[in-house]
Design a protein around this motif. Structure first.
Motif, PDB file in Angstrom:
ATOM      1  N   THR A   1       0.817  -1.222   0.000  1.00 34.80           N
ATOM      2  CA  THR A   1       0.000   0.000   0.000  1.00 34.80           C
ATOM      3  C   THR A   1       0.849   1.270   0.000  1.00 34.80           C
ATOM      4  O   THR A   1       0.306   2.369  -0.096  1.00 34.80           O
ATOM      5  CB  THR A   1      -0.907   0.029   1.247  1.00 34.80           C
TER       6      THR A   1
ATOM      7  N   SER B   1       0.283  -3.612   6.944  1.00 34.64           N
ATOM      8  CA  SER B   1      -0.005  -3.750   8.379  1.00 34.64           C
ATOM      9  C   SER B   1      -1.502  -3.965   8.563  1.00 34.64           C
ATOM     10  O   SER B   1      -2.288  -3.885   7.609  1.00 34.64           O
ATOM     11  CB  SER B   1       0.438  -2.489   9.123  1.00 34.64           C
TER      12      SER B   1
ATOM     13  N   SER C   1      -4.170  -1.439   6.963  1.00 35.01           N
ATOM     14  CA  SER C   1      -4.784  -1.480   5.633  1.00 35.01           C
ATOM     15  C   SER C   1      -5.231  -2.878   5.209  1.00 35.01           C
ATOM     16  O   SER C   1      -5.634  -3.056   4.051  1.00 35.01           O
ATOM     17  CB  SER C   1      -3.911  -0.843   4.572  1.00 35.01           C
TER      18      SER C   1
ATOM     19  N   VAL D   1       9.021  -2.043   2.959  1.00 34.11           N
ATOM     20  CA  VAL D   1       8.674  -1.456   4.261  1.00 34.11           C
ATOM     21  C   VAL D   1       9.927  -0.836   4.865  1.00 34.11           C
ATOM     22  O   VAL D   1      11.039  -1.078   4.388  1.00 34.11           O
ATOM     23  CB  VAL D   1       8.112  -2.545   5.219  1.00 34.11           C
TER      24      VAL D   1
ATOM     25  N   ALA E   1       4.470   7.608   1.087  1.00 36.20           N
ATOM     26  CA  ALA E   1       3.162   8.120   0.669  1.00 36.20           C
ATOM     27  C   ALA E   1       2.683   9.268   1.564  1.00 36.20           C
ATOM     28  O   ALA E   1       2.127  10.262   1.083  1.00 36.20           O
ATOM     29  CB  ALA E   1       2.151   6.969   0.673  1.00 36.20           C
TER      30      ALA E   1
END
Ligand SMILES: NC(=O)c1ccc[n+]([C@@H]2O[C@H](COP(=O)([O-])OP(=O)(O)OC[C@H]3O[C@@H](n4cnc5c(N)ncnc54)[C@H](OP(=O)(O)O)[C@@H]3O)[C@@H](O)[C@H]2O)c1
Length: 324
Positions: A9, A35, A38, A70, A158
């Motif tokens: 994501t 995680s 989401s 990540v 993001a």
């Protein structure tokens, strides 16, 4: 190939899904992991929609290859689990980059070092800079690199893009909110602070030094930089001042760039908007440096979500396919 994207994501994860699709990576099954925040949301992969799963509950034994997108703390939790379960991992974080037994790879430079089970993807600025400098290094042998970087907001993920956009909007309306992602507000501003300070340098500046030496396998190269965050959404720029062992020639440098994979000459100069969404790193303004001996200075721009992250990771994945 059963593929998991951990951090699907995020800014890099989303781009990685698009690159897998675009380059027709041989995916038989795709798992999008993130995680608990989401889990249950949906992401596009080609014409399909896939549900995001909580990585904590995922059995890595059911996949072959994991693209890890990540932060390094999270990567340190999941990478050993994935490897123990028998997966190969391409890690975008900095967690394992400087481990001596982990290859750190830019495929155009040291693609022959790719081997299972774990390959580290370099820091975005380093990958972009070295794709441009490697052909010159091969010809004249780089001794010293001094750089000033101009790094886009999306390099911080993001949430950082959202903060730049919302702060820009607020600034246009006359207010100046406190930043929560960046150390300072980035709207109509810039700051020489990317990553924590380690003494008088930042982590980002030290990554450029250490990773350059490891990727080029040249522990003697001297590197010094100012890494600066600028209010650009996407694509990093680098002003590079490079000293060589042999006398370089700017016209020959242009030819070397033109003949090399992953890099394009873009005269008179490229901008971040020119590089956005492009696989190639763009180079312009190559000249003999007026202040340094046996030196060139040049301007390098690359989409750090592509060559600095997702594209480079998928290219490593393609190399892994040959040896897995
Ligand atoms: N951005 C770049 O240009 C760039 C370039 C090169 C390398 N990198 C590196 O790539 C990695 C990802 O960066 P990014 O910019 O994509 O960051 P990002 O946009 O903040 O995305 C982070 C991703 O990690 C997931 N995540 C966070 N905590 C998690 C947990 N406990 N368990 C599972 N998933 C978790 C998030 O999922 P949720 O949606 O659930 O929060 C999200 O998918 C970092 O190591 C970064 O240094 C980034």
């Amino acid at each position: 190939m059963r593929v998991a994207v951990l951090g699907a994501t995020g800014a890099v994860g989303r781009e990685l899904l698009a690159v897998l699709e675009r380059r027709r990576f041989p995916v038989t099954e795709l798992f999008a992991l993130a995680s608990a925040r989401s889990a249950g949301s949906r992401l596009r992969f080609g014409s399909a929609e896939i549900e995001v799963q909580n990585a904590d509950d995922f059995d890595f034994g059911i996949c072959d290859l994991v693209f890890c997108c990540v932060d390094s703390d999270v990567a340190r939790r999941f990478v050993p689990r994935a490897i123990e379960a028998g997966c190969c991992v391409v890690d975008n974080s900095s967690a394992y980059r400087m481990e001596p037994d982990v290859p750190l790879v830019v495929p155009e430079i040291n693609g022959d070092e790719v081997r299972p089970p774990l390959v580290a993807n370099p820091n975005c600025t380093t990958a972009i800079t070295l794709v441009a400098l490697a052909p010159l290094h091969r010809h004249w042998k780089m001794r010293r690199l001094v750089a000033a970087t101009y790094q886009a907001a999306s390099g911080a993920g993001a949430a950082a893009i959202s903060e730049l956009l919302s702060h820009t909007d607020a600034a246009l309306k006359g207010s100046r909110p406190e930043p929560s992602v960046f150390p300072r507000s980035l709207a109509f501003n810039l700051f020489p602070h990317i990553g924590d300070f380690v003494g008088s340098y930042t982590k980002e500046e030290l990554k450029l030094e250490q990773e350059t030496r490891k990727i080029l396998n040249e522990p003697q190269i001297k590197v010094s930089s100012f890494c600066v965050r600028v209010p650009v959404v996407r694509a990093h720029s680098v002003a590079a001042f490079v000293c060589f062992q042999k006398q370089p020639d700017p016209k020959e440098a242009e030819q070397l760039i033109t003949q090399s994979p992953g890099v394009e000459l873009h005269n008179p100069y490229p901008t971040p908007l020119d590089a956005e969404g492009k696989d190639a790193v763009l180079v312009g303004r190559i000249r003999s440096d007026a202040a340094l001996e046996r030196a060139l200075s040049l301007w390098i721009v690359g989409d750090q979500l592509l060559k600095g992250a997702a594209l480079n990771a998928v290219q490593i994945g393609e190399k892994l396919l040959e040896v897995m």
